[in-house]
Design a protein around this motif. Sequence first.
Motif, PDB file in Angstrom:
ATOM      1  N   LEU A 276       0.725  -1.359  -0.014  1.00  0.00           N
ATOM      2  CA  LEU A 276      -0.003   0.110   0.111  1.00  0.00           C
ATOM      3  C   LEU A 276       0.769   1.353  -0.127  1.00  0.00           C
ATOM      4  O   LEU A 276       0.794   2.250  -0.559  1.00  0.00           O
ATOM      5  N   ALA A 277       1.704   1.096   0.761  1.00  0.00           N
ATOM      6  CA  ALA A 277       2.759   2.319   0.890  1.00  0.00           C
ATOM      7  C   ALA A 277       3.372   2.480  -0.457  1.00  0.00           C
ATOM      8  O   ALA A 277       3.790   3.735  -0.924  1.00  0.00           O
ATOM      9  N   GLU A 278       3.902   1.458  -1.054  1.00  0.00           N
ATOM     10  CA  GLU A 278       4.537   1.469  -2.591  1.00  0.00           C
ATOM     11  C   GLU A 278       3.589   2.138  -3.553  1.00  0.00           C
ATOM     12  O   GLU A 278       3.838   3.189  -4.404  1.00  0.00           O
ATOM     13  N   LEU A 279       2.231   1.672  -3.493  1.00  0.00           N
ATOM     14  CA  LEU A 279       1.306   2.196  -4.400  1.00  0.00           C
ATOM     15  C   LEU A 279       0.916   3.723  -4.278  1.00  0.00           C
ATOM     16  O   LEU A 279       0.679   4.483  -5.016  1.00  0.00           O
ATOM     17  N   ALA A 280       0.846   3.936  -2.868  1.00  0.00           N
ATOM     18  CA  ALA A 280       0.604   5.564  -2.538  1.00  0.00           C
ATOM     19  C   ALA A 280       1.661   6.377  -2.985  1.00  0.00           C
ATOM     20  O   ALA A 280       1.660   7.483  -3.693  1.00  0.00           O
ATOM     21  N   ALA A 281       2.966   5.901  -2.825  1.00  0.00           N
ATOM     22  CA  ALA A 281       4.200   6.422  -3.255  1.00  0.00           C
ATOM     23  C   ALA A 281       4.249   6.904  -4.814  1.00  0.00           C
ATOM     24  O   ALA A 281       4.310   7.874  -5.673  1.00  0.00           O
ATOM     25  N   ARG A 282       3.546   5.734  -5.718  1.00  0.00           N
ATOM     26  CA  ARG A 282       3.679   5.757  -7.224  1.00  0.00           C
ATOM     27  C   ARG A 282       2.703   6.825  -7.471  1.00  0.00           C
ATOM     28  O   ARG A 282       2.646   7.601  -8.546  1.00  0.00           O
ATOM     29  N   ARG A 283       1.596   6.712  -6.828  1.00  0.00           N
ATOM     30  CA  ARG A 283       0.428   7.757  -6.926  1.00  0.00           C
ATOM     31  C   ARG A 283       0.805   8.928  -6.911  1.00  0.00           C
ATOM     32  O   ARG A 283       0.439  10.137  -7.760  1.00  0.00           O
ATOM     33  N   ARG A 284       1.325   9.333  -5.801  1.00  0.00           N
ATOM     34  CA  ARG A 284       1.953  10.942  -5.620  1.00  0.00           C
ATOM     35  C   ARG A 284       2.817  11.201  -6.700  1.00  0.00           C
ATOM     36  O   ARG A 284       2.783  12.226  -7.388  1.00  0.00           O
ATOM     37  N   GLY A 285       3.730  10.284  -7.233  1.00  0.00           N
ATOM     38  CA  GLY A 285       4.503  10.776  -8.155  1.00  0.00           C
ATOM     39  C   GLY A 285       3.682  10.802  -9.645  1.00  0.00           C
ATOM     40  O   GLY A 285       3.954  11.782 -10.378  1.00  0.00           O
ATOM     41  N   LEU A 286       2.868   9.961  -9.693  1.00  0.00           N
ATOM     42  CA  LEU A 286       2.042  10.295 -10.993  1.00  0.00           C
ATOM     43  C   LEU A 286       1.134  11.469 -10.965  1.00  0.00           C
ATOM     44  O   LEU A 286       1.237  12.158 -12.099  1.00  0.00           O
ATOM     45  N   GLU A 287       0.864  11.882  -9.832  1.00  0.00           N
ATOM     46  CA  GLU A 287       0.016  12.887  -9.829  1.00  0.00           C
ATOM     47  C   GLU A 287       1.013  14.107  -9.917  1.00  0.00           C
ATOM     48  O   GLU A 287       0.584  15.397 -10.406  1.00  0.00           O
ATOM     49  N   GLU A 288       2.128  14.275  -9.224  1.00  0.00           N
ATOM     50  CA  GLU A 288       2.958  15.409  -9.725  1.00  0.00           C
ATOM     51  C   GLU A 288       3.347  15.606 -10.939  1.00  0.00           C
ATOM     52  O   GLU A 288       3.553  16.536 -11.642  1.00  0.00           O
ATOM     53  N   LEU A 289       3.650  14.429 -11.693  1.00  0.00           N
ATOM     54  CA  LEU A 289       3.866  14.270 -13.088  1.00  0.00           C
ATOM     55  C   LEU A 289       2.717  14.942 -13.981  1.00  0.00           C
ATOM     56  O   LEU A 289       2.572  15.680 -14.747  1.00  0.00           O
ATOM     57  N   LEU A 290       1.491  14.618 -13.611  1.00  0.00           N
ATOM     58  CA  LEU A 290       0.249  15.119 -14.090  1.00  0.00           C
ATOM     59  C   LEU A 290       0.015  16.623 -14.001  1.00  0.00           C
ATOM     60  O   LEU A 290      -0.319  17.531 -15.203  1.00  0.00           O
ATOM     61  N   ALA A 291       0.339  17.261 -12.893  1.00  0.00           N
ATOM     62  CA  ALA A 291       0.449  18.519 -12.295  1.00  0.00           C
ATOM     63  C   ALA A 291       1.432  19.602 -13.587  1.00  0.00           C
ATOM     64  O   ALA A 291       1.290  20.527 -13.800  1.00  0.00           O
ATOM     65  N   VAL A 292       2.531  18.595 -13.667  1.00  0.00           N
ATOM     66  CA  VAL A 292       3.599  19.245 -14.700  1.00  0.00           C
ATOM     67  C   VAL A 292       3.177  19.327 -15.970  1.00  0.00           C
ATOM     68  O   VAL A 292       3.172  20.401 -16.976  1.00  0.00           O
ATOM     69  N   HIS A 293       2.682  18.313 -16.619  1.00  0.00           N
ATOM     70  CA  HIS A 293       2.654  18.029 -17.966  1.00  0.00           C
ATOM     71  C   HIS A 293       1.110  18.426 -18.414  1.00  0.00           C
ATOM     72  O   HIS A 293       0.757  18.592 -19.586  1.00  0.00           O
ATOM     73  N   ARG A 294       0.109  18.289 -17.489  1.00  0.00           N
ATOM     74  CA  ARG A 294      -1.226  18.685 -17.847  1.00  0.00           C
ATOM     75  C   ARG A 294      -1.882  19.169 -16.657  1.00  0.00           C
ATOM     76  O   ARG A 294      -2.911  18.900 -15.920  1.00  0.00           O
ATOM     77  N   PRO A 295      -1.420  20.648 -16.556  1.00  0.00           N
ATOM     78  CA  PRO A 295      -2.065  21.221 -15.526  1.00  0.00           C
ATOM     79  C   PRO A 295      -3.612  21.650 -15.600  1.00  0.00           C
ATOM     80  O   PRO A 295      -4.293  21.926 -14.743  1.00  0.00           O
ATOM     81  N   ASP A 296      -3.771  21.719 -16.809  1.00  0.00           N
ATOM     82  CA  ASP A 296      -5.333  21.838 -17.278  1.00  0.00           C
ATOM     83  C   ASP A 296      -6.291  20.684 -16.538  1.00  0.00           C
ATOM     84  O   ASP A 296      -7.526  21.184 -16.214  1.00  0.00           O
ATOM     85  N   LEU A 297      -5.682  19.711 -16.276  1.00  0.00           N
ATOM     86  CA  LEU A 297      -6.560  18.597 -15.677  1.00  0.00           C
ATOM     87  C   LEU A 297      -6.776  18.947 -14.231  1.00  0.00           C
ATOM     88  O   LEU A 297      -7.770  18.244 -13.693  1.00  0.00           O
ATOM     89  N   ARG A 298      -5.919  19.806 -13.554  1.00  0.00           N
ATOM     90  CA  ARG A 298      -6.260  19.998 -12.309  1.00  0.00           C
ATOM     91  C   ARG A 298      -7.355  21.072 -11.844  1.00  0.00           C
ATOM     92  O   ARG A 298      -7.732  21.431 -10.817  1.00  0.00           O
ATOM     93  N   ARG A 299      -7.968  21.682 -12.938  1.00  0.00           N
ATOM     94  CA  ARG A 299      -8.785  22.732 -12.909  1.00  0.00           C
ATOM     95  C   ARG A 299     -10.318  22.128 -12.825  1.00  0.00           C
ATOM     96  O   ARG A 299     -11.189  22.823 -12.820  1.00  0.00           O
TER      97      ARG A 299
END
Length: 114
Positions: free
Chosen positions: A84-107
């Motif tokens: 679960l800790a591994e998956l949570a870390a992976r999710r955080r990493g993917l969300e950070e990448l998403l914020a950088v590459h697709r900031p429009d999705l955060r709106r």
Amino acid sequence: MASAETEDHLRLKALALAWAQTNGFAIAATEVRVPKSGYRADVAAIARSRAAGDVGRTAVFECKQSRADLLKDAHAEEATRARLAELAARRRGLEELLAVHRPDLRRGEALWAE
């Protein structure tokens, strides 16, 4: 509720539901399908948070009326927590990448209006 359930199991579900409601979980139900899995929880509940950005607390109950039932479904808790800790870390990493590459999705915008 399924007719094949024993009185003990029905009582345990009622007790879990009552505990959830007594402990601040305003929304609670029995026999709830767990998203993205083939499982159905005996009781699931959520307590909404008043804090901004906090999604609240969720509780999922699986009622076991005997030790044999528990051992049949028991899994390695430490291994599960580590995964679960591994998956949570992976999710955080993917969300950070998403914020950088697709900031429009955060709106909260969608591709389709519906």
